[in-house]
Design a protein around this motif. Sequence first.
Motif, PDB file in Angstrom:
ATOM      1  N   UNK A 163       5.734 -93.438  55.345  1.00 29.25           N
ATOM      2  CA  UNK A 163       4.562 -93.033  56.128  1.00 29.25           C
ATOM      3  C   UNK A 163       4.736 -91.632  56.694  1.00 29.25           C
ATOM      4  N   UNK A 164       5.900 -91.361  57.289  1.00 28.61           N
ATOM      5  CA  UNK A 164       6.123 -90.054  57.915  1.00 28.61           C
ATOM      6  C   UNK A 164       6.157 -88.951  56.856  1.00 28.61           C
ATOM      7  N   UNK A 165       6.673 -89.258  55.671  1.00 26.03           N
ATOM      8  CA  UNK A 165       6.755 -88.247  54.619  1.00 26.03           C
ATOM      9  C   UNK A 165       5.386 -87.841  54.090  1.00 26.03           C
ATOM     10  N   UNK A 166       4.343 -88.571  54.450  1.00 25.73           N
ATOM     11  CA  UNK A 166       2.989 -88.187  54.071  1.00 25.73           C
ATOM     12  C   UNK A 166       2.399 -87.153  55.026  1.00 25.73           C
ATOM     13  N   UNK A 167       3.086 -86.907  56.139  1.00 23.49           N
ATOM     14  CA  UNK A 167       2.625 -85.924  57.124  1.00 23.49           C
ATOM     15  C   UNK A 167       3.236 -84.558  56.812  1.00 23.49           C
ATOM     16  N   UNK A 168       2.726 -83.491  57.442  1.00 20.13           N
ATOM     17  CA  UNK A 168       3.284 -82.155  57.173  1.00 20.13           C
ATOM     18  C   UNK A 168       4.771 -82.065  57.522  1.00 20.13           C
ATOM     19  N   UNK A 169       5.513 -81.319  56.711  1.00 24.28           N
ATOM     20  CA  UNK A 169       6.953 -81.159  56.924  1.00 24.28           C
ATOM     21  C   UNK A 169       7.225 -80.261  58.119  1.00 24.28           C
ATOM     22  N   UNK A 170       8.346 -80.531  58.760  1.00 24.01           N
ATOM     23  CA  UNK A 170       8.847 -79.616  59.783  1.00 24.01           C
ATOM     24  C   UNK A 170       9.537 -78.426  59.123  1.00 24.01           C
ATOM     25  N   UNK A 171      10.327 -78.711  58.083  1.00 24.96           N
ATOM     26  CA  UNK A 171      10.971 -77.677  57.273  1.00 24.96           C
ATOM     27  C   UNK A 171      10.788 -78.038  55.807  1.00 24.96           C
ATOM     28  N   UNK A 172      10.784 -77.027  54.978  1.00 21.05           N
ATOM     29  CA  UNK A 172      10.839 -77.212  53.539  1.00 21.05           C
ATOM     30  C   UNK A 172      11.338 -75.930  52.906  1.00 21.05           C
ATOM     31  N   UNK A 173      12.529 -75.961  52.329  1.00 26.11           N
ATOM     32  CA  UNK A 173      13.091 -74.749  51.725  1.00 26.11           C
ATOM     33  C   UNK A 173      14.051 -75.138  50.615  1.00 26.11           C
ATOM     34  N   UNK A 174      14.306 -74.184  49.728  1.00 29.81           N
ATOM     35  CA  UNK A 174      15.210 -74.404  48.604  1.00 29.81           C
ATOM     36  C   UNK A 174      16.360 -73.415  48.698  1.00 29.81           C
ATOM     37  N   UNK A 175      17.582 -73.931  48.598  1.00 28.24           N
ATOM     38  CA  UNK A 175      18.769 -73.087  48.709  1.00 28.24           C
ATOM     39  C   UNK A 175      19.128 -72.476  47.358  1.00 28.24           C
ATOM     40  N   UNK A 176      20.066 -71.539  47.380  1.00 33.35           N
ATOM     41  CA  UNK A 176      20.408 -70.778  46.174  1.00 33.35           C
ATOM     42  C   UNK A 176      20.884 -71.665  45.032  1.00 33.35           C
ATOM     43  N   UNK A 177      21.419 -72.846  45.357  1.00 27.78           N
ATOM     44  CA  UNK A 177      21.905 -73.739  44.306  1.00 27.78           C
ATOM     45  C   UNK A 177      20.804 -74.619  43.723  1.00 27.78           C
ATOM     46  N   UNK A 178      19.556 -74.360  44.120  1.00 31.96           N
ATOM     47  CA  UNK A 178      18.436 -75.095  43.550  1.00 31.96           C
ATOM     48  C   UNK A 178      18.102 -76.402  44.244  1.00 31.96           C
ATOM     49  N   UNK A 179      18.785 -76.720  45.341  1.00 30.49           N
ATOM     50  CA  UNK A 179      18.516 -77.952  46.071  1.00 30.49           C
ATOM     51  C   UNK A 179      17.406 -77.696  47.087  1.00 30.49           C
ATOM     52  N   UNK A 180      16.400 -78.557  47.094  1.00 29.19           N
ATOM     53  CA  UNK A 180      15.313 -78.471  48.064  1.00 29.19           C
ATOM     54  C   UNK A 180      15.625 -79.371  49.260  1.00 29.19           C
ATOM     55  N   UNK A 181      15.385 -78.840  50.452  1.00 26.35           N
ATOM     56  CA  UNK A 181      15.657 -79.552  51.701  1.00 26.35           C
ATOM     57  C   UNK A 181      14.349 -79.685  52.479  1.00 26.35           C
ATOM     58  N   UNK A 182      13.963 -80.911  52.764  1.00 29.96           N
ATOM     59  CA  UNK A 182      12.751 -81.175  53.533  1.00 29.96           C
ATOM     60  C   UNK A 182      13.102 -81.988  54.775  1.00 29.96           C
ATOM     61  N   UNK A 183      12.482 -81.645  55.888  1.00 33.30           N
ATOM     62  CA  UNK A 183      12.766 -82.317  57.159  1.00 33.30           C
ATOM     63  C   UNK A 183      11.453 -82.680  57.848  1.00 33.30           C
ATOM     64  N   UNK A 184      11.406 -83.885  58.419  1.00 31.11           N
ATOM     65  CA  UNK A 184      10.319 -84.324  59.284  1.00 31.11           C
ATOM     66  C   UNK A 184      10.929 -84.839  60.590  1.00 31.11           C
ATOM     67  N   UNK A 185      10.178 -84.752  61.667  1.00 32.66           N
ATOM     68  CA  UNK A 185      10.608 -85.295  62.953  1.00 32.66           C
ATOM     69  C   UNK A 185       9.835 -86.589  63.208  1.00 32.66           C
ATOM     70  N   UNK A 186      10.546 -87.675  63.521  1.00 29.73           N
ATOM     71  CA  UNK A 186       9.905 -88.951  63.851  1.00 29.73           C
ATOM     72  C   UNK A 186       9.782 -89.030  65.370  1.00 29.73           C
ATOM     73  N   UNK A 187       8.581 -88.806  65.852  1.00 35.89           N
ATOM     74  CA  UNK A 187       8.356 -88.769  67.293  1.00 35.89           C
ATOM     75  C   UNK A 187       7.610 -89.993  67.816  1.00 35.89           C
ATOM     76  N   UNK A 188       6.914 -90.714  66.946  1.00 42.30           N
ATOM     77  CA  UNK A 188       6.117 -91.851  67.375  1.00 42.30           C
ATOM     78  C   UNK A 188       7.010 -92.955  67.944  1.00 42.30           C
ATOM     79  N   UNK A 189       6.679 -93.435  69.153  1.00 42.88           N
ATOM     80  CA  UNK A 189       7.523 -94.410  69.840  1.00 42.88           C
ATOM     81  C   UNK A 189       7.663 -95.705  69.053  1.00 42.88           C
ATOM     82  N   UNK A 190       6.595 -96.150  68.419  1.00 44.29           N
ATOM     83  CA  UNK A 190       6.666 -97.394  67.649  1.00 44.29           C
ATOM     84  C   UNK A 190       7.569 -97.233  66.431  1.00 44.29           C
ATOM     85  N   UNK A 191       7.458 -96.100  65.752  1.00 43.83           N
ATOM     86  CA  UNK A 191       8.318 -95.852  64.592  1.00 43.83           C
ATOM     87  C   UNK A 191       9.781 -95.782  65.017  1.00 43.83           C
TER      88      UNK A 191
END
Length: 413
Positions: A163-191
């Motif tokens: 569910x959270x991954x369907x929301x906008x990312x906090x970070x999204x970047x690709x490093x020199x080795x071709x690995x993509x890193x995506x981050x989301x923050x889970x702030x909802x109290x129920x989650x």
Amino acid sequence: MAVVRPFAGYRPDSKVVDRVAALPYDVYNRKEAKEEVAREPKSFLRIDRPETNFDDDFDMYSEAAYSKACELLHAAFKDGTYIHDENPVYYIYELIMDGRSQTGIVAAASIDDYQNNIIKKHENTLAAKEQDRINHIYACDAQTGPIFLAYRDRDKINQVVAKVKETPKTYGFTTDDGVTHNVWVIEDAEDIEVIRTEFGDENRIYIADGHHRAASAVKVGLRKRQENPGYTGEEEFNFFLSVLFPESELKILPYNRVVKDLKGMSKEEFFDKLSGIYDIQKVDAAYQPEEKGTVGMFIEDTWYELKIHDDLRSDDPVEGLDVSLLQNYVLNPILGIEDPRTDSRIAFVGGIRGLGELERRVNTDMKVAFSMYPTSIGELFDVADAGRLMPPKSTWFEPKLRSGIFIHRLDED
């Protein structure tokens, strides 16, 4: 049951996160680390490896080195490189490599769970390597490199993550080795409560990678308990920075072996002894084993498939591992490598380097190479559940978690 709780983390500003994020400190030798920091001055490696800020002959394990790490970290907190999440949250950290994604929960795991074997280990640690990270964590009063933990899938956690991954990312970047890193923050109290409760129902979590960092973090926490006899158990020093991945998301790569000589034997003598252990079949191309019980071997410009004799297979969680079979029946009794941790005649090559690296080593400084079938995550769980230890260099996890994306401070209320 496991205590895996949210925390108010420090993380890079989105404008610089791709420059800050760095491979783990122990991926580099000293020369490589210094070159990387020179290439990217904002790399977290300058804090993880503070000797990079000094001359080459500087003592990297001196008090001054760790003081420098603390100075640089706290300067980054103040100069806007890092922002602080005021409330305790979980984070989602996704890594994508070669089209394959793995997604984990960034959280604070309990040192008591480590002590009580709810967090299970499968490797020994070296005191000297531990001490370096103990000094680093204690000086910085923060954990900067996450521990790679694994757990058996839990549907409710998977649902929150999806569910959270369907929301906008906090970070999204690709490093020199071709690995993509995506981050989301889970702030909802129920989650947050779902995740906390689900882990609270779990009594087995596994260290996949980072045994030394985990042991060091726990020892710092125990030291701080001694320094704070009135501690309640809720202080941040009672917890350590972790990323927890469900079993279904993980893939282990092989950890291959190269050996310097045949212990005085000719190739023919070696093959004669080896044939009592494995069926040997010459193959036309570089050979990566595709099933348990098989090993690839490269010697004198030729690849072979080795298939273990059926009567030597074992259902024991440790003795039945392919790395154990090779060690117990070939490396030790035939090639004389009793302790692969200390014997200079053997070296280990991570599967990420490919079979070409095995050929290169044999054509330069080694005599024979063995390509291994990878240990499975299920085998890792079985070994840890049995309270046993794997042979050294049994697993290679890729991609590597980046340091510097998440900081867990120990002096937070």
